[in-house]
Scaffold this motif. Structure first.
Motif, PDB file in Angstrom:
ATOM      1  N   MET A   1     -18.614 -21.527  26.004  1.00 49.52           N
ATOM      2  CA  MET A   1     -17.849 -22.834  26.408  1.00 49.52           C
ATOM      3  C   MET A   1     -19.026 -23.709  27.276  1.00 49.52           C
ATOM      4  O   MET A   1     -19.426 -23.074  28.456  1.00 49.52           O
ATOM      5  CB  MET A   1     -16.652 -22.794  27.319  1.00 49.52           C
ATOM      6  CG  MET A   1     -15.571 -22.098  26.402  1.00 49.52           C
ATOM      7  SD  MET A   1     -13.892 -22.329  27.219  1.00 49.52           S
ATOM      8  CE  MET A   1     -14.115 -21.445  28.760  1.00 49.52           C
ATOM      9  N   GLY A   2     -19.190 -24.822  26.803  1.00 48.44           N
ATOM     10  CA  GLY A   2     -19.951 -25.534  27.461  1.00 48.44           C
ATOM     11  C   GLY A   2     -19.656 -26.213  28.739  1.00 48.44           C
ATOM     12  O   GLY A   2     -18.102 -26.183  28.824  1.00 48.44           O
ATOM     13  N   LYS A   3     -20.197 -26.950  29.828  1.00 50.50           N
ATOM     14  CA  LYS A   3     -19.703 -27.392  30.857  1.00 50.50           C
ATOM     15  C   LYS A   3     -18.855 -28.501  30.686  1.00 50.50           C
ATOM     16  O   LYS A   3     -17.811 -28.858  31.268  1.00 50.50           O
ATOM     17  CB  LYS A   3     -20.729 -27.781  31.786  1.00 50.50           C
ATOM     18  CG  LYS A   3     -21.333 -26.854  32.635  1.00 50.50           C
ATOM     19  CD  LYS A   3     -22.184 -27.365  33.782  1.00 50.50           C
ATOM     20  CE  LYS A   3     -22.412 -26.035  34.684  1.00 50.50           C
ATOM     21  NZ  LYS A   3     -23.041 -26.616  35.710  1.00 50.50           N
ATOM     22  N   ASP A   4     -19.035 -29.484  29.618  1.00 52.73           N
ATOM     23  CA  ASP A   4     -18.243 -30.457  29.231  1.00 52.73           C
ATOM     24  C   ASP A   4     -17.294 -29.994  28.013  1.00 52.73           C
ATOM     25  O   ASP A   4     -16.543 -31.073  27.580  1.00 52.73           O
ATOM     26  CB  ASP A   4     -19.166 -31.793  28.735  1.00 52.73           C
ATOM     27  CG  ASP A   4     -20.213 -32.156  29.654  1.00 52.73           C
ATOM     28  OD1 ASP A   4     -21.505 -32.117  29.397  1.00 52.73           O
ATOM     29  OD2 ASP A   4     -19.657 -32.254  30.892  1.00 52.73           O
ATOM     30  N   ASP A   5     -17.195 -29.061  27.726  1.00 59.24           N
ATOM     31  CA  ASP A   5     -16.179 -28.618  26.841  1.00 59.24           C
ATOM     32  C   ASP A   5     -14.601 -29.027  27.192  1.00 59.24           C
ATOM     33  O   ASP A   5     -14.363 -28.868  28.376  1.00 59.24           O
ATOM     34  CB  ASP A   5     -15.988 -27.043  26.747  1.00 59.24           C
ATOM     35  CG  ASP A   5     -15.087 -26.464  25.701  1.00 59.24           C
ATOM     36  OD1 ASP A   5     -13.632 -26.495  26.000  1.00 59.24           O
ATOM     37  OD2 ASP A   5     -15.595 -26.157  24.694  1.00 59.24           O
ATOM     38  N   PRO A   6     -13.811 -29.558  26.265  1.00 60.43           N
ATOM     39  CA  PRO A   6     -12.610 -30.051  26.714  1.00 60.43           C
ATOM     40  C   PRO A   6     -11.603 -29.131  27.375  1.00 60.43           C
ATOM     41  O   PRO A   6     -11.026 -29.486  28.376  1.00 60.43           O
ATOM     42  CB  PRO A   6     -11.754 -30.768  25.469  1.00 60.43           C
ATOM     43  CG  PRO A   6     -12.917 -30.599  24.435  1.00 60.43           C
ATOM     44  CD  PRO A   6     -14.130 -29.841  25.062  1.00 60.43           C
ATOM     45  N   GLU A   7     -11.655 -28.043  26.618  1.00 60.00           N
ATOM     46  CA  GLU A   7     -10.760 -26.935  27.599  1.00 60.00           C
ATOM     47  C   GLU A   7     -11.129 -26.691  28.746  1.00 60.00           C
ATOM     48  O   GLU A   7     -10.376 -26.448  29.804  1.00 60.00           O
ATOM     49  CB  GLU A   7     -11.011 -25.546  26.561  1.00 60.00           C
ATOM     50  CG  GLU A   7      -9.947 -24.543  27.011  1.00 60.00           C
ATOM     51  CD  GLU A   7     -10.016 -23.326  26.111  1.00 60.00           C
ATOM     52  OE1 GLU A   7      -9.171 -22.354  26.497  1.00 60.00           O
ATOM     53  OE2 GLU A   7     -10.619 -23.248  25.157  1.00 60.00           O
ATOM     54  N   THR A   8     -12.508 -26.647  28.898  1.00 65.28           N
ATOM     55  CA  THR A   8     -12.902 -26.106  30.470  1.00 65.28           C
ATOM     56  C   THR A   8     -12.600 -27.500  31.411  1.00 65.28           C
ATOM     57  O   THR A   8     -12.315 -27.143  32.546  1.00 65.28           O
ATOM     58  CB  THR A   8     -14.669 -26.178  30.342  1.00 65.28           C
ATOM     59  OG1 THR A   8     -14.804 -25.294  29.364  1.00 65.28           O
ATOM     60  CG2 THR A   8     -14.920 -25.648  31.883  1.00 65.28           C
ATOM     61  N   THR A   9     -12.813 -28.426  30.940  1.00 59.13           N
ATOM     62  CA  THR A   9     -12.536 -29.778  31.634  1.00 59.13           C
ATOM     63  C   THR A   9     -11.009 -29.695  32.073  1.00 59.13           C
ATOM     64  O   THR A   9     -10.470 -30.179  33.317  1.00 59.13           O
ATOM     65  CB  THR A   9     -12.777 -31.007  31.278  1.00 59.13           C
ATOM     66  OG1 THR A   9     -13.898 -31.004  30.392  1.00 59.13           O
ATOM     67  CG2 THR A   9     -12.693 -32.260  32.119  1.00 59.13           C
ATOM     68  N   ALA A  10     -10.054 -29.329  31.060  1.00 59.77           N
ATOM     69  CA  ALA A  10      -8.684 -29.212  31.362  1.00 59.77           C
ATOM     70  C   ALA A  10      -8.363 -28.180  32.527  1.00 59.77           C
ATOM     71  O   ALA A  10      -7.480 -28.302  32.912  1.00 59.77           O
ATOM     72  CB  ALA A  10      -7.910 -28.963  30.014  1.00 59.77           C
ATOM     73  N   LEU A  11      -8.746 -27.089  32.377  1.00 63.00           N
ATOM     74  CA  LEU A  11      -8.896 -25.819  33.241  1.00 63.00           C
ATOM     75  C   LEU A  11      -9.103 -26.231  34.645  1.00 63.00           C
ATOM     76  O   LEU A  11      -8.528 -26.001  35.530  1.00 63.00           O
ATOM     77  CB  LEU A  11      -9.363 -24.714  32.591  1.00 63.00           C
ATOM     78  CG  LEU A  11      -8.980 -23.755  31.346  1.00 63.00           C
ATOM     79  CD1 LEU A  11      -9.813 -22.930  30.932  1.00 63.00           C
ATOM     80  CD2 LEU A  11      -7.450 -23.291  31.800  1.00 63.00           C
TER      81      LEU A  11
END
Length: 346
Positions: A1-11
């Motif tokens: 998962m990248g830093k700008d990954d939507p899932e990461t951002t949501a979490l």
């Protein structure tokens, strides 16, 4: 998962929202502020401390200082590759210990005064017996504690047989010094564990981290009792209050703070009136009324913890103050700096 990954951002957003909700719930429980509760107290006297001894001997930046349990001797670690044990009363060097690695970041004196430990970018913790010499006449290495995947950023002796460390691999480790074995090893933070403070009753400890949080731990458990959010940058230093029911922090976010364990929240924020430095280290007077913070503006700032008032500064260092240690007797403060000196304030 990248830093700008939507899932990461949501979490991340979900986590931030949860922290905000916790802080709002804490605020609801507040029936008063520390300043209001202490408003009727008389102002404390101005702290009048001066440099009693200016200890010179290091020839590079001094990164760490720690008092022995006798309130007389202290140990300092410098990028010149030396540990020096000082008699802070006379100003004399008691021992100079050459290190195998010059990149020392943390030093610790055992309360008994029998051992000192240090570590840093060499990714290990080295323990020396102050009372025994090797063939070169230096303090004898009794243990080299290996097994870190990051630099050693903090270490403290519980007693002559037990050592606790925090490191750049985000872990806390406990060591049995007699066997040289690790008895505890667990991930503690989401960033380097840069500071450890032991509670006065010896049952728990506080850690501060680059992940902007502080945590309270029980020595018998590997799960944090409490986590404290609020700082906006690295927590560089933590120090238990003498009551064992509160602690202070010094942070890169240019604030120092007081936290209460019982109400699980921050009680006060401290900033100097005329400057805006980052804080590297902190300590408390024996009563807990006065707070000392070393900073990158070369000063040690003092506050009255109860009324939140800035009480003054200790001036003398000519570069960033990296570390300070309050003598267990409460009679002196030792500080060290990038100016290569160590000062004893009384």
């Amino acid at each position: 998962m990248g830093k700008d990954d939507p899932e990461t951002t949501a979490l991340k957003k979900e986590l931030d929202d949860l922290i905000k909700k916790c802080q709002e719930d804490q605020k609801k429980q507040q029936d008063t502020t520390l300043e209001e509760a202490c408003g009727s107290l008389p102002d404390p006297p101005k702290v009048k401390m001066t440099t009693k001894k200016n200890l010179k001997g290091h020839i590079n930046k001094v990164n760490s200082v720690h008092y022995s349990g006798d309130s007389r001797h202290c140990v300092t670690g410098s990028l010149d590759g030396k540990l020096i044990i000082w008699d802070s009363w006379t100003g004399n060097k008691v021992q100079v210990i050459p290190l195998r690695s010059a990149w020392v970041m943390s030093v610790a004196f055992a309360p008994s005064g029998n051992f000192v430990a240090c570590g840093g970018m060499d990714n290990m913790c080295t323990v020396y017996d102050v009372n025994n010499r090797d063939s070169t006449g230096s303090a004898k290495i009794v243990r080299e504690l290996l097994g870190y995947e990051g630099f050693l950023s903090s270490c403290r002796f519980l007693d002559d047989k037990t050592l606790i460390t925090g490191s750049g691999d985000m872990k806390i480790c406990m060591w049995d010094l007699e066997s040289g074995r690790k008895t505890t090893d667990f991930p503690a933070h989401a960033g380097d564990v840069v500071s450890i403070s032991l509670s006065p009753d010896g049952k728990s400890y506080i850690t501060g981290s680059v992940d902007k949080t502080c945590k309270l731990w029980d020595f018998r458990e590997e799960k944090a009792r409490q986590t404290f959010f609020g700082h906006e940058a690295d927590v560089n230093s933590v120090c238990f209050h003498p009551s064992a029911e509160a602690f202070i922090t010094a942070s890169e976010d240019k604030t120092a703070r007081l936290w209460d364990l019982r109400s699980d929240q921050q009680l006060a924020t401290y900033k100097p009136p005329n400057s805006n430095p980052g804080f590297t280290s902190c300590g408390l007077s024996l009563s807990g009324r006065f707070m000392f913070c070393g900073s990158d503006d070369n000063f040690i700032h003092i506050w009255d913890t109860l009324k939140g008032q800035h009480n003054g500064t200790l001036n003398g260092h000519e570069n960033r103050v990296t570390s300070l240690s309050v003598a267990p007797s409460g009679m002196a403060v030792a500080s060290c700096s990038w100016d290569q000196s160590v000062r004893i304030w009384v």
